[in-house]
Design a protein around this motif. Structure first.
Motif, mmCIF file in Angstrom:
data_model
loop_
_atom_site.group_PDB
_atom_site.id
_atom_site.type_symbol
_atom_site.label_atom_id
_atom_site.label_comp_id
_atom_site.label_asym_id
_atom_site.label_seq_id
_atom_site.Cartn_x
_atom_site.Cartn_y
_atom_site.Cartn_z
ATOM 1 N N UNK A 49 39.912 47.640 28.218
ATOM 2 C CA UNK A 49 38.494 47.365 28.474
ATOM 3 C C UNK A 49 38.126 47.728 29.906
ATOM 4 N N UNK A 50 39.035 47.513 30.846
ATOM 5 C CA UNK A 50 38.757 47.897 32.230
ATOM 6 C C UNK A 50 38.747 49.410 32.376
ATOM 7 N N UNK A 51 39.664 50.084 31.707
ATOM 8 C CA UNK A 51 39.656 51.548 31.744
ATOM 9 C C UNK A 51 38.362 52.084 31.145
ATOM 10 N N UNK A 52 37.919 51.493 30.046
ATOM 11 C CA UNK A 52 36.653 51.905 29.438
ATOM 12 C C UNK A 52 35.505 51.717 30.422
ATOM 13 N N UNK A 53 35.493 50.572 31.094
ATOM 14 C CA UNK A 53 34.417 50.296 32.047
ATOM 15 C C UNK A 53 34.375 51.364 33.140
ATOM 16 N N UNK A 54 35.534 51.704 33.690
ATOM 17 C CA UNK A 54 35.579 52.658 34.797
ATOM 18 C C UNK A 54 35.228 54.076 34.341
ATOM 19 N N UNK A 55 35.586 54.425 33.108
ATOM 20 C CA UNK A 55 35.183 55.735 32.578
ATOM 21 C C UNK A 55 33.664 55.799 32.430
ATOM 22 N N UNK A 56 33.076 54.747 31.861
ATOM 23 C CA UNK A 56 31.625 54.732 31.674
ATOM 24 C C UNK A 56 30.895 54.700 33.015
ATOM 25 N N UNK A 57 31.459 54.031 33.989
ATOM 26 C CA UNK A 57 30.868 54.010 35.324
ATOM 27 C C UNK A 57 30.915 55.404 35.946
ATOM 28 N N UNK A 58 32.040 56.101 35.770
ATOM 29 C CA UNK A 58 32.167 57.461 36.314
ATOM 30 C C UNK A 58 31.156 58.409 35.664
ATOM 31 N N UNK A 59 30.894 58.202 34.377
ATOM 32 C CA UNK A 59 29.888 59.017 33.684
ATOM 33 C C UNK A 59 28.497 58.694 34.234
ATOM 34 N N UNK A 60 28.214 57.397 34.397
ATOM 35 C CA UNK A 60 26.911 56.983 34.922
ATOM 36 C C UNK A 60 26.658 57.551 36.315
ATOM 37 N N UNK A 61 27.700 57.606 37.129
ATOM 38 C CA UNK A 61 27.554 58.076 38.502
ATOM 39 C C UNK A 61 27.646 59.581 38.624
ATOM 40 N N UNK A 62 27.821 60.284 37.510
ATOM 41 C CA UNK A 62 27.810 61.738 37.516
ATOM 42 C C UNK A 62 29.107 62.381 37.951
ATOM 43 N N UNK A 63 30.170 61.595 38.066
ATOM 44 C CA UNK A 63 31.460 62.164 38.478
ATOM 45 C C UNK A 63 32.081 62.987 37.354
ATOM 46 N N UNK A 64 31.858 62.540 36.112
ATOM 47 C CA UNK A 64 32.310 63.264 34.928
ATOM 48 C C UNK A 64 31.197 63.138 33.895
ATOM 49 N N UNK A 65 31.335 63.856 32.781
ATOM 50 C CA UNK A 65 30.409 63.708 31.661
ATOM 51 C C UNK A 65 31.236 63.601 30.385
ATOM 52 N N UNK A 66 30.569 63.306 29.283
ATOM 53 C CA UNK A 66 31.275 63.243 27.999
ATOM 54 C C UNK A 66 31.875 64.601 27.652
ATOM 55 N N UNK A 67 31.288 65.659 28.165
ATOM 56 C CA UNK A 67 31.746 67.013 27.830
ATOM 57 C C UNK A 67 32.759 67.564 28.828
ATOM 58 N N UNK A 185 31.162 44.648 30.346
ATOM 59 C CA UNK A 185 31.229 45.908 29.605
ATOM 60 C C UNK A 185 30.064 46.036 28.625
ATOM 61 N N UNK A 186 29.796 44.988 27.828
ATOM 62 C CA UNK A 186 28.745 45.108 26.807
ATOM 63 C C UNK A 186 27.349 45.010 27.407
ATOM 64 N N UNK A 187 27.213 44.340 28.557
ATOM 65 C CA UNK A 187 25.890 44.240 29.179
ATOM 66 C C UNK A 187 25.579 45.418 30.100
ATOM 67 N N UNK A 188 26.593 45.899 30.833
ATOM 68 C CA UNK A 188 26.376 47.028 31.726
ATOM 69 C C UNK A 188 26.374 48.358 30.976
ATOM 70 N N UNK A 189 27.199 48.454 29.936
ATOM 71 C CA UNK A 189 27.330 49.700 29.183
ATOM 72 C C UNK A 189 27.332 49.412 27.682
ATOM 73 N N UNK A 194 28.841 51.504 20.596
ATOM 74 C CA UNK A 194 28.608 52.580 19.634
ATOM 75 C C UNK A 194 29.932 53.216 19.214
ATOM 76 N N UNK A 195 30.910 53.159 20.121
ATOM 77 C CA UNK A 195 32.212 53.752 19.827
ATOM 78 C C UNK A 195 33.171 52.714 19.256
ATOM 79 N N UNK A 196 33.200 51.514 19.834
ATOM 80 C CA UNK A 196 34.136 50.494 19.333
ATOM 81 C C UNK A 196 33.783 50.028 17.926
#
Length: 425
Positions: A49-67, A185-189, A194-196
């Motif tokens: 769950x922490x890894x998921x949070x940090x991945x979603x945060x990195x996407x939000x901040x534009x460091x990576x994308x889903x693609x 996790x569920x409130x911030x992202x 949608x995936x779980x």
């Protein structure tokens, strides 16, 4: 004003066969049940769950994308190739998107894809572990130790255990910390759900399955475990951790988060979760106890200094709502907390005052015997909305202020004279 009999107690509760457990309202953070919730235990794959949070945060901040694409280094490949970890089976020299890796991690609890994501974001799992612990502190988790991104024991990783950690170390979380991590996790992202909530999907030409048997529409015999409204969040198991599960379900706009740790079997973690969620949905209801505009009888006016009117009315700016246990609705009252910075030394508001001006809070007060605490603050649950004025009060003109000042001046002289005369007798 208190309605009803606050001395009534209600026996409805739940018995959970797990070493540690907790149930929380996902909107307010109100803790509805807990059992040894501060024990620190290995969370196994609930770590993800922490890894998921940090991945979603990195996407939000534009460091990576889903693609964004990445390839698999030797370390996660060795984990994927080890049959004892029963992963999805990764191939080197092949591009995988972040979404592909994330789905394998969140749906199938795959360890190798988790490590690949950690390396993509931080450069190494060791650096990612530092991010995990830093984020845990930022989120206010009370009890935690992250030593890798997956939830495996470091001893399972051989020479690949993350730099800066011990070779035999384990991740540690309390049920309270796991619930707080899930809450963020569920409130911030919320898109994480949608995936779980996906029961099965395709990964690199093969079908992978979710380990959360409580999802509705699970295939085969697993459908018997389905639970209405269930859409996450993360299972976990290791020899040391036993069977654990962080679950979340929503019905009619009301969402609960549950955690059970160290249950006796794979089936038990879902059976005990069902008990907790049933307790939440059957015993608690989100209720509007006091509407917007509510005024406490006898306390709805505040004196005003230097204004064209001598008082102004005050009221609650919004509804006061909270999850209420069956039979406890009459155990709540409200109180005003007027901010001292808005009052002069005599306890008056000072004109000019705007309509709808915030002057404090209206706080919901529970007068029953249960001790409801808040997951985020760790303190007694506090629900409050703005206390505002119902109308504007203009400042009195200079002449009226002067007349009032003169009147006060002579009144003070008269009072002093009377006091002096009284002193002669």
């Amino acid at each position: 004003m208190i309605f009803g009999n606050p001395g009534i107690t209600y026996a409805a509760t739940v018995e959970v066969e797990a070493e540690s457990a907790i149930l929380v309202d996902a909107e307010t953070g109100k803790i509805l049940f807990e059992k040894e919730a501060d024990l620190t235990l290995p969370p196994a794959s609930m770590t993800k769950m922490m890894t998921e949070y940090l991945v979603l945060e990195a996407i939000e901040e534009g460091e990576i994308s889903w693609d964004t694409t990445t390839q698999i280094s030797d370390y996660p490949y060795s984990i994927s190739a080890d049959p004892s970890f029963s992963g999805v089976g990764l191939t080197q020299n092949q591009d995988y998107t972040v979404r592909e890796l994330y789905e394998a991690m969140a749906i199938n609890s795959d360890n190798a894809t988790t490590i690949a994501l950690a390396e993509l974001i931080a450069g190494s799992e060791g650096a990612f572990v530092k991010m995990m612990n830093k984020k845990a502190a930022e989120l206010g988790l009370p009890d935690y130790q992250f030593v890798n991104s997956t939830g495996l024991s470091n001893s399972n990783l051989g020479e690949n255990y993350p730099e800066g950690t011990e070779p035999n170390a384990n991740n540690l979380l309390s049920a309270r910390s796991a619930a707080l991590l899930a809450y963020h996790l569920v409130n911030d992202y919320p898109e994480a759900l949608e995936i779980t909530s996906i029961t099965t999907t395709e990964f690199d030409g093969q079908q992978i399955r979710n380990w959360n048997w409580m999802l509705p529409n699970m295939p085969g015999y697993l459908a018997d475990y389905g639970y209405e409204g269930m859409d996450g969040l993360k299972t976990g198991w290791t020899d040391l951790a036993g069977y654990c599960f962080t679950g979340t379900a929503e019905r009619d706009g009301q969402r609960f988060i549950s955690v059970v740790m160290k249950t006796n079997s794979e089936e038990a973690r879902f059976q005990e979760t069902r008990k907790l969620l049933d307790y939440g949905f059957k015993q608690f209801e989100q209720k509007e106890l006091f509407p917007a505009g509510y005024q406490i009888e006898g306390e709805s006016e505040v004196p005003v200094a230097k204004g064209k009117e001598g008082t102004v009315e005050i009221e609650a700016a919004e509804d006061l709502t909270t999850p209420v246990k069956n039979g406890q609705e009459d155990m709540y009252e409200v109180k005003y907390n007027i901010s001292k910075e808005h009052l002069d030394k005599d306890g008056n508001l000072t004109a000019p005052i705007k309509k709808g001006e915030k002057i404090g809070t209206v706080e919901l007060v529970y007068n029953g015997e249960d001790n409801y605490k808040n997951l985020v603050t760790g303190k007694t649950q506090k629900t409050a909305v703005d206390l505002v004025t119902t109308s504007a009060v203009e400042k009195s003109n200079w002449f009226m202020l002067m007349v009032g000042g003169v009147g006060n001046f002579f009144s003070d002289i008269f009072t002093s004279a009377m006091d002096m005369v009284k002193g002669w007798f």
